[in-house]
Design a protein around this motif. Structure first.
Motif, PDB file in Angstrom:
ATOM      1  N   VAL A 165       0.837  -1.206   0.000  1.00 49.60           N
ATOM      2  CA  VAL A 165       0.000   0.000   0.000  1.00 49.60           C
ATOM      3  C   VAL A 165       0.871   1.254   0.000  1.00 49.60           C
ATOM      4  CG1 VAL A 165      -1.642   1.354   1.356  1.00 49.60           C
ATOM      5  CG2 VAL A 165      -1.993  -1.104   1.057  1.00 49.60           C
ATOM      6  N   LEU A 166       1.927   1.246   0.812  1.00 48.90           N
ATOM      7  CA  LEU A 166       2.829   2.401   0.841  1.00 48.90           C
ATOM      8  C   LEU A 166       3.495   2.625  -0.512  1.00 48.90           C
ATOM      9  CD1 LEU A 166       4.535   1.966   4.329  1.00 48.90           C
ATOM     10  CD2 LEU A 166       2.887   3.732   3.657  1.00 48.90           C
ATOM     11  N   LEU A 167       3.884   1.545  -1.172  1.00 50.13           N
ATOM     12  CA  LEU A 167       4.492   1.672  -2.496  1.00 50.13           C
ATOM     13  C   LEU A 167       3.503   2.268  -3.494  1.00 50.13           C
ATOM     14  CD1 LEU A 167       6.464  -1.686  -2.630  1.00 50.13           C
ATOM     15  CD2 LEU A 167       7.459   0.600  -2.815  1.00 50.13           C
ATOM     16  N   ALA A 168       2.248   1.850  -3.406  1.00 56.25           N
ATOM     17  CA  ALA A 168       1.239   2.380  -4.318  1.00 56.25           C
ATOM     18  C   ALA A 168       0.958   3.850  -4.026  1.00 56.25           C
ATOM     19  CB  ALA A 168      -0.049   1.558  -4.206  1.00 56.25           C
ATOM     20  N   ARG A 169       0.884   4.225  -2.732  1.00 54.42           N
ATOM     21  CA  ARG A 169       0.578   5.600  -2.373  1.00 54.42           C
ATOM     22  C   ARG A 169       1.718   6.547  -2.709  1.00 54.42           C
ATOM     23  NH1 ARG A 169      -3.491   6.189   1.667  1.00 54.42           N
ATOM     24  NH2 ARG A 169      -2.971   8.409   1.633  1.00 54.42           N
ATOM     25  N   ALA A 170       2.950   6.120  -2.459  1.00 60.29           N
ATOM     26  CA  ALA A 170       4.093   7.008  -2.628  1.00 60.29           C
ATOM     27  C   ALA A 170       4.640   7.037  -4.041  1.00 60.29           C
ATOM     28  CB  ALA A 170       5.209   6.616  -1.653  1.00 60.29           C
ATOM     29  N   PHE A 171       4.645   5.881  -4.704  1.00 57.62           N
ATOM     30  CA  PHE A 171       5.298   5.776  -6.009  1.00 57.62           C
ATOM     31  C   PHE A 171       4.343   5.396  -7.144  1.00 57.62           C
ATOM     32  CE2 PHE A 171       8.455   3.997  -2.868  1.00 57.62           C
ATOM     33  CZ  PHE A 171       9.110   5.207  -2.665  1.00 57.62           C
ATOM     34  N   GLY A 172       3.101   5.058  -6.804  1.00 58.20           N
ATOM     35  CA  GLY A 172       2.178   4.613  -7.823  1.00 58.20           C
ATOM     36  C   GLY A 172       2.546   3.255  -8.393  1.00 58.20           C
ATOM     37  N   ALA A 173       3.291   2.484  -7.618  1.00 59.75           N
ATOM     38  CA  ALA A 173       3.776   1.187  -8.111  1.00 59.75           C
ATOM     39  C   ALA A 173       2.647   0.166  -8.114  1.00 59.75           C
ATOM     40  CB  ALA A 173       4.925   0.707  -7.229  1.00 59.75           C
ATOM     41  N   ARG A 174       2.469  -0.499  -9.248  1.00 58.22           N
ATOM     42  CA  ARG A 174       1.461  -1.558  -9.356  1.00 58.22           C
ATOM     43  C   ARG A 174       2.102  -2.936  -9.259  1.00 58.22           C
ATOM     44  NH1 ARG A 174      -2.390   0.701 -14.321  1.00 58.22           N
ATOM     45  NH2 ARG A 174      -2.993   2.670 -13.285  1.00 58.22           N
ATOM     46  N   LEU A 175       3.193  -3.095  -9.973  1.00 61.48           N
ATOM     47  CA  LEU A 175       3.928  -4.355  -9.903  1.00 61.48           C
ATOM     48  C   LEU A 175       5.180  -4.117  -9.062  1.00 61.48           C
ATOM     49  CD1 LEU A 175       3.615  -5.462 -13.649  1.00 61.48           C
ATOM     50  CD2 LEU A 175       2.233  -6.218 -11.692  1.00 61.48           C
ATOM     51  N   VAL A 176       5.253  -4.775  -7.928  1.00 61.52           N
ATOM     52  CA  VAL A 176       6.308  -4.522  -6.949  1.00 61.52           C
ATOM     53  C   VAL A 176       7.436  -5.517  -7.123  1.00 61.52           C
ATOM     54  CG1 VAL A 176       6.854  -4.406  -4.496  1.00 61.52           C
ATOM     55  CG2 VAL A 176       4.637  -3.566  -5.337  1.00 61.52           C
ATOM     56  N   ASP A 177       8.659  -5.012  -7.167  1.00 63.97           N
ATOM     57  CA  ASP A 177       9.823  -5.895  -7.174  1.00 63.97           C
ATOM     58  C   ASP A 177      10.770  -5.452  -6.063  1.00 63.97           C
ATOM     59  OD1 ASP A 177      11.217  -3.648  -8.086  1.00 63.97           O
ATOM     60  OD2 ASP A 177      11.054  -4.246 -10.187  1.00 63.97           O
ATOM     61  N   GLU A 178      11.924  -6.098  -5.980  1.00 61.41           N
ATOM     62  CA  GLU A 178      12.846  -5.827  -4.882  1.00 61.41           C
ATOM     63  C   GLU A 178      13.391  -4.407  -4.930  1.00 61.41           C
ATOM     64  OE1 GLU A 178      14.452  -6.238  -1.387  1.00 61.41           O
ATOM     65  OE2 GLU A 178      13.146  -7.725  -2.350  1.00 61.41           O
ATOM     66  N   SER A 179      13.528  -3.843  -6.131  1.00 62.74           N
ATOM     67  CA  SER A 179      14.030  -2.466  -6.223  1.00 62.74           C
ATOM     68  C   SER A 179      13.047  -1.472  -5.597  1.00 62.74           C
ATOM     69  CB  SER A 179      14.293  -2.099  -7.686  1.00 62.74           C
ATOM     70  OG  SER A 179      13.086  -2.056  -8.426  1.00 62.74           O
ATOM     71  N   HIS A 180      11.758  -1.743  -5.779  1.00 62.92           N
ATOM     72  CA  HIS A 180      10.752  -0.897  -5.142  1.00 62.92           C
ATOM     73  C   HIS A 180      10.841  -0.999  -3.619  1.00 62.92           C
ATOM     74  CE1 HIS A 180       8.740  -1.268  -9.159  1.00 62.92           C
ATOM     75  NE2 HIS A 180       8.517   0.005  -8.919  1.00 62.92           N
ATOM     76  N   ARG A 181      10.993  -2.206  -3.133  1.00 66.28           N
ATOM     77  CA  ARG A 181      11.076  -2.396  -1.679  1.00 66.28           C
ATOM     78  C   ARG A 181      12.314  -1.717  -1.107  1.00 66.28           C
ATOM     79  NH1 ARG A 181       7.259  -5.926  -0.067  1.00 66.28           N
ATOM     80  NH2 ARG A 181       6.346  -7.291  -1.664  1.00 66.28           N
ATOM     81  N   ALA A 182      13.415  -1.763  -1.849  1.00 65.52           N
ATOM     82  CA  ALA A 182      14.633  -1.096  -1.388  1.00 65.52           C
ATOM     83  C   ALA A 182      14.425   0.411  -1.350  1.00 65.52           C
ATOM     84  CB  ALA A 182      15.797  -1.452  -2.307  1.00 65.52           C
ATOM     85  N   ARG A 183      13.772   0.934  -2.368  1.00 61.83           N
ATOM     86  CA  ARG A 183      13.505   2.371  -2.384  1.00 61.83           C
ATOM     87  C   ARG A 183      12.586   2.775  -1.242  1.00 61.83           C
ATOM     88  NH1 ARG A 183      10.462   5.927  -7.106  1.00 61.83           N
ATOM     89  NH2 ARG A 183      10.855   7.962  -6.147  1.00 61.83           N
ATOM     90  N   LEU A 184      11.595   1.925  -0.952  1.00 65.47           N
ATOM     91  CA  LEU A 184      10.691   2.218   0.162  1.00 65.47           C
ATOM     92  C   LEU A 184      11.463   2.296   1.466  1.00 65.47           C
ATOM     93  CD1 LEU A 184       7.836   2.623   1.282  1.00 65.47           C
ATOM     94  CD2 LEU A 184       7.652   0.121   1.460  1.00 65.47           C
ATOM     95  N   ARG A 185      12.382   1.358   1.682  1.00 62.54           N
ATOM     96  CA  ARG A 185      13.167   1.388   2.922  1.00 62.54           C
ATOM     97  C   ARG A 185      13.960   2.690   3.030  1.00 62.54           C
ATOM     98  NH1 ARG A 185      13.869  -4.151   1.568  1.00 62.54           N
ATOM     99  NH2 ARG A 185      15.884  -3.734   0.562  1.00 62.54           N
ATOM    100  N   VAL A 186      14.520   3.143   1.919  1.00 57.64           N
ATOM    101  CA  VAL A 186      15.286   4.389   1.917  1.00 57.64           C
ATOM    102  C   VAL A 186      14.380   5.572   2.277  1.00 57.64           C
ATOM    103  CG1 VAL A 186      16.548   6.029   0.461  1.00 57.64           C
ATOM    104  CG2 VAL A 186      17.037   3.578   0.307  1.00 57.64           C
ATOM    105  N   GLU A 187      13.205   5.644   1.643  1.00 58.08           N
ATOM    106  CA  GLU A 187      12.307   6.783   1.872  1.00 58.08           C
ATOM    107  C   GLU A 187      11.719   6.759   3.279  1.00 58.08           C
ATOM    108  OE1 GLU A 187      12.254   9.227  -0.014  1.00 58.08           O
ATOM    109  OE2 GLU A 187      13.101   8.424  -1.851  1.00 58.08           O
ATOM    110  N   VAL A 188      11.422   5.580   3.788  1.00 64.09           N
ATOM    111  CA  VAL A 188      10.936   5.489   5.173  1.00 64.09           C
ATOM    112  C   VAL A 188      12.022   5.959   6.136  1.00 64.09           C
ATOM    113  CG1 VAL A 188      10.274   3.878   7.009  1.00 64.09           C
ATOM    114  CG2 VAL A 188       9.188   3.729   4.754  1.00 64.09           C
ATOM    115  N   GLY A 189      13.266   5.601   5.849  1.00 65.71           N
ATOM    116  CA  GLY A 189      14.374   6.082   6.676  1.00 65.71           C
ATOM    117  C   GLY A 189      14.472   7.599   6.650  1.00 65.71           C
ATOM    118  N   ARG A 190      14.286   8.196   5.479  1.00 62.60           N
ATOM    119  CA  ARG A 190      14.318   9.659   5.374  1.00 62.60           C
ATOM    120  C   ARG A 190      13.164  10.293   6.145  1.00 62.60           C
ATOM    121  NH1 ARG A 190      15.648   9.744  -1.137  1.00 62.60           N
ATOM    122  NH2 ARG A 190      17.938   9.513  -0.937  1.00 62.60           N
TER     123      ARG A 190
END
Length: 367
Positions: free
Chosen positions: A229-254
């Motif tokens: 849900v966070l990936l969809a809200r923040a990035f508009g991601a529909r198909l999630v892969d590991e790169s999306h999850r890595a980016r989410l971790r970075v943005e959550v850290g920020r």
């Protein structure tokens, strides 16, 4: 011509009059400049040179024409109010005593005072100023002034924002928004793109991904939000892969670093959750109506016609960005244009039943 609505023709006539008076009649020329500034304000020509109005006001004051000098000052302050420069507007009124002037100018003064108070979200001073404006407008017996006072008063009693919690949504009036900001609640403010608790503000307007994450977490509090849900809200991601999850971790850290004084962000089995440090409640404050270009609509909702350059100046953004927003709104039938090229103006009727005070550019102050 101005009263008939032909503002362009009125400006041309005033400029001709100013040239005809010549340099030996400075007061008459200054009055023409003030009249032209009033027309520019009415037509939302915010790029009209304020220096010319300041010079005209100084000339009128030097020659003892206090009434027109005062009128020039109010025009300058109203322009500052439109473009969100509240400190300068307040400073311009600091040493001004409206009691010395006729009812129409007293009404104008109180409307400006009320406008500043509303933009700062100080509803008690705003109501007091409007009460004084209403009394002065009755003395002035000018229908247009009375209508302007009434329209501002209506804004105090109509929904200004939505309060969003897991339990549902509730429309809030300006006074209720003011009370919310004064409470101990942690507020994710989607009207101003800040996270706030009382006087502590963390601006995120220039960091849209972080704000999207903060809003999603705020809407779910005290529960958590899944990573998908966070990936969809923040990035508009529909198909999630590991790169999306890595980016989410970075943005959550920020986001965690940005909010560290007000809240923490904890990882859960399902995703992430917001953990306020001192607040007992988390509230998301949103615009009355969700709209991608709501800031543009907020300005157009005053019923006046605006140029794209004036909208850009008032919003503090580029004219190209404003033009893209206008094209999108026009395609959706939410705004319409008049004229062509540099004479093109945009307008829209107000949203029935809603005030747009919180959507305007200058952030309200707390305290």
């Amino acid at each position: 011509m101005a009263q008939l609505g032909d503002l362009d023709r009125a400006k041309i006539l005033l400029r001709r009059a100013a040239q005809a008076f010549g340099p030996k009649e400075p007061v008459a020329r200054a009055r023409c400049v003030v009249a032209e500034a009033e027309i520019a304000l009415a037509s939302r020509d915010l790029g009209w040179p304020p220096e010319a109005l300041d010079a005209a006001r100084a000339t009128l004051e030097a020659h003892g024409d206090r009434l027109n000098a005062a009128h020039a000052r109010y025009l300058a302050v109203r322009r500052l109010l439109l473009i969100g420069r509240l400190d300068e507007a307040e400073q311009a009124l600091a040493d001004f005593d409206p009691a010395l002037f006729p009812p129409a100018l007293r009404t104008a003064h109180e409307l400006v005072v009320a406008g500043i108070a509303l933009r700062r979200l100080r509803t008690k001073p705003a109501r007091a100023a409007l009460a004084r404006a209403e009394r002065a407008s009755r003395e002035a017996a000018i229908p247009a002034l009375a209508a302007e006072v009434e329209s501002v008063a209506v804004a105090l009693n109509t929904p200004a924002a939505r309060r969003i919690t897991p339990g549902g949504e509730k429309f809030l009036r300006l006074e209720e928004v003011e009370s919310l900001f004064a409470s101990d609640a942690l507020v994710v403010d989607a009207c101003r793109y800040v996270v706030r608790q009382k006087s502590a503000l963390i601006p995120l307007a220039t960091r849209p991904v972080l704000f999207a994450l903060a809003r999603a977490l705020g809407e779910a509090w005290p529960g958590d939000v899944s990573r998908d849900v966070l990936l969809a809200r923040a990035f508009g991601a529909r198909l999630v892969d590991e790169s999306h999850r890595a980016r989410l971790r970075v943005e959550v850290g920020r986001l965690r670093r940005a909010l560290r004084t007000l809240a923490g962000i904890t990882a859960t089995k399902g995703g992430f959750a917001l953990a306020p440090r001192r607040a007992r409640e988390v509230v998301v404050l949103a615009r009355p109506v969700d709209e991608e270009h709501s800031a543009v609509l907020a300005l157009l909702a005053d019923g006046q016609s605006w140029s794209s350059s004036a909208l850009a100046l008032a919003l503090g953004t580029s004219q190209r960005s404003v033009q893209r927003a206008l094209d999108s709104l026009a395609a959706a039938g939410k705004v319409q244009s008049l004229g062509r090229a540099r004479a093109r103006r945009w307008l829209t009727p107000p949203v029935p039943g809603f005030t747009t005070i919180l959507l305007l550019p200058a952030a309200p102050e707390i305290g």
